[in-house]
Scaffold this motif. Sequence first.
Motif, PDB file in Angstrom:
ATOM      1  N   ARG A   1      44.240  48.039  44.211  1.00 38.98           N
ATOM      2  CA  ARG A   1      43.749  46.670  44.269  1.00 38.98           C
ATOM      3  C   ARG A   1      44.788  45.699  43.707  1.00 38.98           C
ATOM      4  O   ARG A   1      45.537  46.056  42.806  1.00 38.98           O
ATOM      5  CB  ARG A   1      42.437  46.551  43.487  1.00 38.98           C
ATOM      6  N   TYR A   2      44.806  44.516  44.236  1.00 38.35           N
ATOM      7  CA  TYR A   2      45.732  43.497  43.740  1.00 38.35           C
ATOM      8  C   TYR A   2      44.995  42.164  43.613  1.00 38.35           C
ATOM      9  O   TYR A   2      44.079  41.856  44.378  1.00 38.35           O
ATOM     10  CB  TYR A   2      46.960  43.375  44.645  1.00 38.35           C
ATOM     11  N   TYR A   3      45.426  41.409  42.607  1.00 40.83           N
ATOM     12  CA  TYR A   3      44.729  40.183  42.240  1.00 40.83           C
ATOM     13  C   TYR A   3      45.727  39.041  42.031  1.00 40.83           C
ATOM     14  O   TYR A   3      46.818  39.252  41.491  1.00 40.83           O
ATOM     15  CB  TYR A   3      43.959  40.373  40.922  1.00 40.83           C
TER      16      TYR A   3
ATOM     17  N   LYS B   1      42.112  38.278  46.066  1.00 42.56           N
ATOM     18  CA  LYS B   1      42.244  39.691  45.744  1.00 42.56           C
ATOM     19  C   LYS B   1      42.174  40.500  47.028  1.00 42.56           C
ATOM     20  O   LYS B   1      41.708  40.017  48.071  1.00 42.56           O
ATOM     21  CB  LYS B   1      41.158  40.158  44.768  1.00 42.56           C
TER      22      LYS B   1
END
Length: 322
Positions: free
Chosen positions: A232-234, A239
């Motif tokens: 996951r990336y934010y 996101k």
Amino acid sequence: MTTKILSFGEALIDFLSNGAIKKGELETFTKFPGGAPANVAVAAALLGGDSHFVGQVGDDAFGHFLKDELEGYGVKTDSMLMTSDAKTALAFVSLDETGERSFEFYRNPSADMLFKSEDFSSAWFESAKGVFHTCSNTLTDENITAATMTGIELAKAANWVVSIDVNLRTNLWPNNTVDTARVITWMQTADVVKASLEELSVLASDPYALIQESLEKGVAVFVLTDGSNPVRYYTSTDKGEVQTPKVDVKDTTAAGDAFVGGLLYQLAEQGGDRASVQSLSQAQLHNIVRFAVACGADSVTRLGAYPSLPNLEQVEARLTQT
């Protein structure tokens, strides 16, 4: 214009287990070059990046072996120091039946820990574009912490991207107790942070609240790994996630470092200054993380640290399979 990638921290010897786990079976260890920042430097070099290793090893057989190996993989060692005041660090890496690792370090003190703030040269940061990368193994005592922060300050003064991989190794800390406040302060100086859910759970009771706090304090991109679960990336406004492919796992030793090397290579390709990271679109960021995931996935199909790291052709082939 070429974007310089500087990876700062420890280069050490990984003595990798033969994987013997049955009663009466003799466990043996084979020498491999390693150390998280050194692995990242090699990963970026193999992909075609202008990769440099910054750190210190002992002026001993292991230290010269590491320097030769880094150069052999295309890493520039003009900012790598040697000392006769301490020996090169060693790590014994045992594997279980799934390829997961456990570490036993011989590092206190070792040559990498004697790198001082004044050992940094401002000339290393003269390129107009660059990425400076560190991990938490250079926070385990006050002196090497000060050196790490000096490097970050020099990178920021040059408008370089500051990258951090939390890469928490509890057994490197005095009494196996992580100074969580120190790690969080350092982590929140970055433009890009990579951490695992397990590591954030050591640092905070609510890992997701810590991610949000870090974004509010200026981190532009926070990447969260969780084993074989999606990455996951934010960002402060968005996101996303990238699925991890199923592969034949032989050794996870360099998976995280291959991932980070791919991440840094892509950040360098995208611009290599802080504004370029802050202006990444959702599509660009998704493709960057997908590339990094492919790097990590490809690396676990081979044994060792440096030898397992993929080149650009291997990563592109892996991407076609996902």
